[in-house]
Each structure stands twice: as C-alpha cells, then as structure tokens.
Design a protein around this motif. Structure first.
Motif, PDB file in Angstrom:
ATOM      1  N   SER A 436    -108.124  12.895  52.787  1.00  0.00           N
ATOM      2  CA  SER A 436    -108.494  12.807  51.368  1.00  0.00           C
ATOM      3  C   SER A 436    -107.352  12.274  50.500  1.00  0.00           C
ATOM      4  N   ILE A 437    -106.203  11.958  51.124  1.00  0.00           N
ATOM      5  CA  ILE A 437    -105.028  11.540  50.341  1.00  0.00           C
ATOM      6  C   ILE A 437    -105.049  10.025  50.100  1.00  0.00           C
ATOM      7  N   LYS A 438    -104.828   9.638  48.832  1.00  0.00           N
ATOM      8  CA  LYS A 438    -104.830   8.200  48.479  1.00  0.00           C
ATOM      9  C   LYS A 438    -103.413   7.719  48.185  1.00  0.00           C
ATOM     10  N   GLY A 439    -103.187   6.412  48.299  1.00  0.00           N
ATOM     11  CA  GLY A 439    -101.865   5.812  48.086  1.00  0.00           C
ATOM     12  C   GLY A 439    -101.489   5.707  46.612  1.00  0.00           C
ATOM     13  N   MET A 440    -100.384   4.967  46.344  1.00  0.00           N
ATOM     14  CA  MET A 440     -99.877   4.886  44.967  1.00  0.00           C
ATOM     15  C   MET A 440     -99.459   3.456  44.644  1.00  0.00           C
ATOM     16  N   LYS A 441     -99.236   3.216  43.332  1.00  0.00           N
ATOM     17  CA  LYS A 441     -98.608   1.937  42.950  1.00  0.00           C
ATOM     18  C   LYS A 441     -97.335   2.234  42.169  1.00  0.00           C
ATOM     19  N   MET A 442     -96.369   1.291  42.271  1.00  0.00           N
ATOM     20  CA  MET A 442     -95.091   1.490  41.584  1.00  0.00           C
ATOM     21  C   MET A 442     -95.223   0.991  40.155  1.00  0.00           C
ATOM     22  N   ILE A 443     -94.844   1.833  39.200  1.00  0.00           N
ATOM     23  CA  ILE A 443     -94.981   1.397  37.806  1.00  0.00           C
ATOM     24  C   ILE A 443     -93.622   1.179  37.128  1.00  0.00           C
ATOM     25  N   TYR A 444     -92.538   1.568  37.808  1.00  0.00           N
ATOM     26  CA  TYR A 444     -91.195   1.272  37.287  1.00  0.00           C
ATOM     27  C   TYR A 444     -90.260   1.081  38.464  1.00  0.00           C
ATOM     28  N   GLU A 445     -89.480   0.008  38.443  1.00  0.00           N
ATOM     29  CA  GLU A 445     -88.589  -0.286  39.568  1.00  0.00           C
ATOM     30  C   GLU A 445     -87.198  -0.670  39.082  1.00  0.00           C
ATOM     31  N   PRO A 446     -86.198   0.190  39.322  1.00  0.00           N
ATOM     32  CA  PRO A 446     -84.829  -0.180  38.958  1.00  0.00           C
ATOM     33  C   PRO A 446     -84.270  -1.244  39.906  1.00  0.00           C
ATOM     34  N   LYS A 447     -83.219  -1.923  39.469  1.00  0.00           N
ATOM     35  CA  LYS A 447     -82.696  -3.068  40.229  1.00  0.00           C
ATOM     36  C   LYS A 447     -81.981  -2.641  41.517  1.00  0.00           C
ATOM     37  N   TYR A 448     -81.151  -1.610  41.444  1.00  0.00           N
ATOM     38  CA  TYR A 448     -80.399  -1.195  42.631  1.00  0.00           C
ATOM     39  C   TYR A 448     -80.914   0.134  43.171  1.00  0.00           C
ATOM     40  N   LEU A 449     -80.917   0.284  44.498  1.00  0.00           N
ATOM     41  CA  LEU A 449     -81.270   1.560  45.144  1.00  0.00           C
ATOM     42  C   LEU A 449     -82.475   2.194  44.436  1.00  0.00           C
ATOM     43  N   ARG A 450     -83.577   1.450  44.450  1.00  0.00           N
ATOM     44  CA  ARG A 450     -84.723   1.804  43.608  1.00  0.00           C
ATOM     45  C   ARG A 450     -85.325   3.165  43.904  1.00  0.00           C
ATOM     46  N   PHE A 451     -85.150   3.634  45.170  1.00  0.00           N
ATOM     47  CA  PHE A 451     -85.802   4.896  45.550  1.00  0.00           C
ATOM     48  C   PHE A 451     -85.331   6.072  44.701  1.00  0.00           C
ATOM     49  N   PHE A 452     -84.110   5.981  44.165  1.00  0.00           N
ATOM     50  CA  PHE A 452     -83.596   7.101  43.373  1.00  0.00           C
ATOM     51  C   PHE A 452     -84.377   7.293  42.065  1.00  0.00           C
ATOM     52  N   GLN A 453     -84.817   6.187  41.438  1.00  0.00           N
ATOM     53  CA  GLN A 453     -85.366   6.304  40.082  1.00  0.00           C
ATOM     54  C   GLN A 453     -86.741   5.663  39.859  1.00  0.00           C
ATOM     55  N   ALA A 454     -87.329   5.085  40.899  1.00  0.00           N
ATOM     56  CA  ALA A 454     -88.625   4.418  40.719  1.00  0.00           C
ATOM     57  C   ALA A 454     -89.701   5.427  40.306  1.00  0.00           C
ATOM     58  N   LYS A 455     -90.745   4.919  39.616  1.00  0.00           N
ATOM     59  CA  LYS A 455     -91.868   5.812  39.225  1.00  0.00           C
ATOM     60  C   LYS A 455     -93.181   5.238  39.753  1.00  0.00           C
ATOM     61  N   PHE A 456     -94.108   6.139  40.013  1.00  0.00           N
ATOM     62  CA  PHE A 456     -95.371   5.762  40.653  1.00  0.00           C
ATOM     63  C   PHE A 456     -96.566   6.382  39.924  1.00  0.00           C
ATOM     64  N   GLU A 457     -97.749   5.820  40.243  1.00  0.00           N
ATOM     65  CA  GLU A 457     -98.988   6.380  39.739  1.00  0.00           C
ATOM     66  C   GLU A 457     -99.970   6.451  40.905  1.00  0.00           C
ATOM     67  N   LYS A 458    -100.813   7.470  40.934  1.00  0.00           N
ATOM     68  CA  LYS A 458    -101.799   7.577  42.009  1.00  0.00           C
ATOM     69  C   LYS A 458    -102.860   6.493  41.851  1.00  0.00           C
ATOM     70  N   LEU A 459    -103.328   5.963  42.966  1.00  0.00           N
ATOM     71  CA  LEU A 459    -104.389   4.950  42.905  1.00  0.00           C
ATOM     72  C   LEU A 459    -105.732   5.631  42.703  1.00  0.00           C
TER      73      LEU A 459
END
Ligand code: F0G
Length: 459
Positions: A436-459
């Motif tokens: 029942s789990i759905k994926g996500m889309k990235m709505i904010y992406e920093p330039k370096y080492l994005r995993f630390f600060q990126a933001k997402f929204e549920k699809l």
C-alpha cells in the motif's frame, strides 16, 4: 535442558541514562510532513530510537569523560594533542598527525594537496563527502570495488575488496601519473559496511608499489573491518584487533579518519600520513581551513576523549559486542523476511528498498519513501542510501546507483537488545503493509550533498 548457547554481551554497564520522548502516530505524521519526508530534517526530540547514523552518536566511557576534564585549552601545543599524536602513532602506525574537526576536514585538505586537474581517483565504492572533495579538487572518482559489492544478495565475505583488474585497466588507460592515490576504505559504508580482506590489501599494495601510486586509507571504521578479518580470514583467528588494525595500516601511505565512528567520540577526526612532504603541506593548509596544526578545529578536551576512545575501540571484547549487536538485529529482521544486504556489515543493517518496494521506480525514491514509513510506524529514524544520496554528476545527470538502501545504523554502546527487538518488529510491520506504500517526488534540491536537506512530497 543442556545449554550449548554462548551469547555475547556488553563489556560495560550503564551509569547514566538519557530519557526519551515517546510519540503518538499523529505526532509522527505531523513531524514527518513538516520535515519534507527527509529523516535528516526531523527534530531529534521527535525520534524514539535514532539510527540515522553511527557518526558522533556513540556513548563515551567514564574514562573518556574524565579525559574531558583534563583538556588543556591552550591555543598552541596542547598536551592533549601530544597524547593523541602518540596514540595515533602507537595504535595506527602512521607517522604524522593533523587533527581536523571531523573526517571531511581531512578529506578537504588531502584532496587539495594531492589532486591536480584531470586526475583520476580510483576507490572501493564512493562515499558522499569523500567523492565530493575529490571532485571539488578537479579530480574524477572511478569505482573499482568488486562487482559482488553491488549485489545485496551476494554473500561473499569480503565485498569491500578492490577489483585489481579494474584498477590495472585504469592505470593502463590514464597512466599512473594521472592517479595520485587509490582511495581505499575499510568497512565500505555505501556497500553496507562490507570489509576488505588482508589478502586483497596486500595485493593492492604490491600493484600500487609497482606503479608508485599511494594508497590513502579511509579508516573511519577500521576496527570493525579488523573484526571481520579476525572472524573470516585464514591465519587471523589468533591475532588481536589491535594487531590486525596495525597490519591493515601498514599497507597504506596515509589515512583520513572520522573519529566520530570507530573512535567513540562525538566530534573529531584527523589526517595521518607517513610522507614528510605531504605532512608539511597539510600542516600549513590546516591553519587556513580548520585551525592551528595542534588542534585542527578541536578543543583540547575533544582530542583527549579521542585519544582514550581509540584505545577502547580496538579492544577485542568491545568490538565483538559492537558487531554482535548489529548481527543480532540483522538476524531478527531476516527472520521476519525483511530483505537486507548480506552478509550483515559492521555498523548497521541495510534494508534493500528495491526488493522491499519493487513497485516504486527508482526515480520515485523507494529508499527515501521507506525511511519515512519506518519513522511513521514507531519513531525509529533511519537514513536513505540510494538515489538521493548518490546525487548528480558534474554534468548535472542523476547518478542511479545499483544499491537503493535504507540504513539502520547502530550507535556504539547506546541501545539495548530490547531496542533491537522493537526496531525489527517495526520493520516487519511496515513490510507487511508494503503493497500500500506509494513513492514520492522531490520538491526541493540543494546543490551539494542533497540528501541532507532535500524535501519531498508523497505521490
Ligand atoms: N568516510 C566515511 C566512510 C564516512 O562514513 C564518513 C561519514 C566520512 C568519511 C566523513 O566524515 O562525517 O566526520 O565528516 N559518515 C557519516 C555517516 C556522515 O553517517 O555515515 P565526517
């Protein structure tokens, strides 16, 4: 009943406890949404069991805390620096020490000194900060880990090994003069904490010696690697962790260290080299980026805690219990059918998100999604190690790594066996409702080492 079981247990007892906040599902739902479905952006207060990282999250011993009181906070020539220098020479066997505030401080200085524009830096799988510093110094990283490392199911005992044929091909293609050093990590983090064997190290030394190429060791988790050599490699069962660590280092020319892992401190790191010329340049450069060469961004007390922590980290009983706890959790998760990277590594359990959520495409961030779901279930905080962590190439294209993992990283000397049970049960509950789990889309992406600060929204 006849008893044949011989369990490991911690070689310490608990003297002080830190109280944790328990949260409700509604509180977690709100917190996760506010954090943009990125576990790095959660407030630690909202986390019950924190498995985000084993970096800087370990519990210090009473001896280390006593050492903190012995800090010599002189700007220059602190006695704690000389203590640390002696420990690094005695335990690790490197000649010259440059302290840094943490591992990436050492990576920055080393990359700036050794890498020239157009250079190639082969390594046994990338690590996020290590590769970025190589690229910022105008070098190009090339992965030379054995193919087995990219397959979560392959049970080869030394999946951290360097593929020497891949390395030879690179040397042939570019010429040895384009390769300033091989970036060799013990306990390869992104592969799931997988060890390199002593045999492979010896062969790597022989090949690089022939071509006059340095081997620089990312020794962040060297003691855990030494434990696997002791357990799995012929001829090492009778050797101590201390002896094995020293032998590993003897096949290398220098090291970068994030002491926040193996060395049991909350902050600190260093660069250590055997080459006087590199040392001289590093000693000069550290003043620009970190601080004077006898403190490198650390307080005297931090260097003292590190010196003591290094000694504790190579104790055989310590490392057996440390890795034993990780294996306990991994086996429990396997019993529940949760797909994990095998063999179980040294610093955490890596759940295979591609297998866990096969219906979610890699560009919809299966591991990021799974980390969010794990938090929602019981307040356990884990971390994505997949397409978000891999980031983008210099030309802007996404890296699409073969491994799409969620890391359950175990801090050292912090959680109990009952915590491990709670974690495994929670992962199993999420596994039961995986469809029942759905994926996500990235709505904010920093330039370096994005995993630390990126933001997402549920699809
Ligand atoms: N090398 C390895 C293998 C690491 O795991 C890390 C950090 C570093 C270098 C950088 O050291 O954080 O002290 O600057 N790994 C952390 C982790 C962040 O969670 O795995 P640092």
């Amino acid at each position: 009943m006849k008893n044949s079981k011989h369990s490991w247990a911690e070689p310490y007892k608990i003297k002080m406890v830190e109280l944790l906040k328990m949260t409700t599902p509604a509180q977690r739902k709100k917190a996760m949404k506010e954090a943009g479905y990125n576990t790095f952006l959660l407030k630690s207060e909202d986390v019950y069991i924190d498995l985000l990282t084993d970096s800087g999250t370990s519990a210090m011993s009473d001896r280390q805390w006593s050492g903190m009181m012995m800090g010599d906070e002189a700007y220059a020539g602190s006695r704690n620096f000389y203590h640390l220098e002696k420990v690094v020479q005695d335990v690790y066997g490197y000649k010259y020490l440059i302290p840094t505030h943490q591992g990436r401080g050492a990576e920055n200085i080393l990359s700036k000194i050794l890498i020239k524009k157009g250079d190639i830096i082969p390594g046994n799988m990338y690590f996020t900060t290590t590769r970025l510093h190589q690229e910022l110094a105008s070098g190009k990283f090339e992965d030379i880990i054995i193919d087995e490392a990219h397959d979560p199911e392959n049970e080869f005992p030394f999946k951290g090994n360097v593929d020497l044929v891949k390395l030879e091909k690179l040397i042939k293609k570019h010429g040895a003069e384009k390769i300033p050093y091989v970036s060799m990590a013990t306990s390869v983090n992104m592969a799931g904490g997988q060890p390199i064997s002593m045999k492979n190290l010896k062969e790597l030394r022989a090949l690089t010696k022939k071509h006059k190429i340095r081997v620089i060791h990312d020794m962040t988790r060297v003691a855990e690697n030494a434990y696997f050599i002791q357990q799995r490699e012929k001829g090492y069962q009778q050797k101590t962790i201390r002896e094995i660590v020293k032998e590993i280092n003897s096949y290398t020319d220098g090291a970068t260290m994030s002491a926040k892992k193996d060395a049991l401190v909350n902050i600190g790191g260093f660069l250590a080299v055997n080459d006087w010329d590199v040392f001289e340049e590093a000693r000069n450069m550290v003043v620009v980026y970190e601080g004077l060469h006898t403190y490198g961004g650390l307080a005297g007390r931090d260097m003292e805690a590190m010196a003591i922590g290094i000694g504790e980290s190579i104790n055989d009983d310590h490392i057996r219990a440390r890795v034993g706890q990780v294996i306990y959790l991994g086996e429990k998760m396997m019993e529940y059918g949760v797909p994990i990277v095998k063999p179980i590594g040294g610093h955490g359990i890596f759940v295979d998100a591609k297998k866990f959520l096969p219906h979610i495409r890699q560009d919809q961030f299966p591991a990021q999604t799974l980390a969010a779901e794990i938090y929602l279930d019981a307040g356990v905080r884990t971390m994505e190690r997949g397409v978000v962590s891999a980031g983008r190439k210099a030309n802007g294209e996404n890296y699409f790594p073969k491994l799409e993992l969620v890391r359950f990283t175990i801090p050292r000397r912090v959680y109990t066996q009952a915590h491990m049970d709670v974690i495994a049960e929670s992962a199993a509950r999420v596994y039961d409702r995986r469809n029942s789990i759905k994926g996500m889309k990235m709505i904010y992406e920093p330039k370096y080492l994005r995993f630390f600060q990126a933001k997402f929204e549920k699809l």
